[in-house]
Design an enzyme around this catalytic site. Structure first.
Site: not given
Length: 283
Positions: A33, A99-100, A228, A257
């Protein structure tokens, strides 16, 4: 440009844009994202050179894919991935999420199984459960997610700057591990995303993946930076590795991240060691 159709909204098809390059064992790269498949460029090149077939796609609402007003939840995201896997008839695939994108991998394996999947890589994972609840006291307070959504509604573009700062740990890494140009490119990609999808994705981050984990029966590699600032390491990767039956954790010291951009050498090395020599995809 190639698309797969995953549904309809009123009179319009919901199409996902994808790219499919190379040959050999397929690797599906699922972006974070609020970006798109283009942000995998530091991973896709080395994987192609190593002899893999590399597939990237843009999640609904992001990149070149359709921007419907609904479907920003992980049941739908996993169903979208299943359409792509089926339409391209991918076998013995390696799923890589960042991530997402790790949510799609986790929910897909939990709901659809591993018939088409050889193994999985989770970079900065969402799982097991990010939201703080009575049975998940290690999670993040719901007020933080509500604050994100309020900021997105008030000024999505200002929010994107705040997000990119956290994504890269910009105060430490901007001008070093991430150039100003790369920072602005990521911001621009995020700015082109659906406003509704950007807002609603914050709800998806609060998905409870704990029920999916017992169904994951393939080897899993988790890679995450211990600095992160988007998905806290102690709440996510550090917890997750002990909740999977066959998982390995690689911790990148001091990394933010956005490791696919800031730490491509380390990430690529860990992935290559995990996936090994390309195997032939079965018919």
């Amino acid at each position: 440009m190639p698309f797969v159709t995953v549904g309809t909204e009123n009179s319009a098809p919901i199409d996902l844009y994808y790219e499919d390059h190379g040959s050999g064992q397929p690797i599906v790269l699922i972006h974070g994202f609020p970006f798109n498949g283009a942000t995998w460029e530091k991973m896709s090149g080395p994987l192609l050179n190593a002899g893999y077939r590399v597939i990237t796609y843009d999640r609904r609402g992001f990149g070149n894919s359709a921007q419907p007003a609904m479907g920003y939840d992980y049941d739908t995201f996993a169903a979208d991935l299943d359409v792509l896997m089926t339409e391209l008839d991918l076998r013995n695939a390696i799923l890589v999420g960042h991530s997402m994108g790790t949510g799609e991998v986790t929910r897909y394996l939990g709901a659809y199984g591993s018939d088409r999947v050889d193994r999985a890589v989770l970079l900065a994972p969402l799982a097991p459960y990010l939201l703080k609840t009575p049975d998940d006291p290690e999670g993040v307070d719901k007020s933080m997610f509500e604050g994100f959504q309020k900021a997105i509604i008030q000024d999505r573009f200002a929010y994107l700057t705040q997000f990119c700062d956290a994504f890269f740990n910009a105060s430490e890494n901007r001008g070093k591990l991430v150039s100003d140009e790369a920072y602005h490119a990521h911001w621009q990609i995020g700015a082109q995303a659906s406003a509704k999808g950007t807002h609603d994705s914050v709800d998806a981050w609060q998905t409870d993946f704990r029920g999916d984990l017992p169904n994951i029966d393939v080897p899993v590699l988790i890679i995450q930076g211990d600095k992160d600032n988007v998905l806290p390491f102690p709440v996510t990767g550090q917890r997750l590795v002990n909740m999977l039956s066959d998982a390995k954790l690689v911790t990148l010291k001091g990394a933010p991240h956005g490791t696919p951009w800031t730490h491509p050498t380390e990430v690529n090395k860990a992935i290559m060691e995990f996936i090994g020599k390309p195997s032939m995809a079965t018919a």
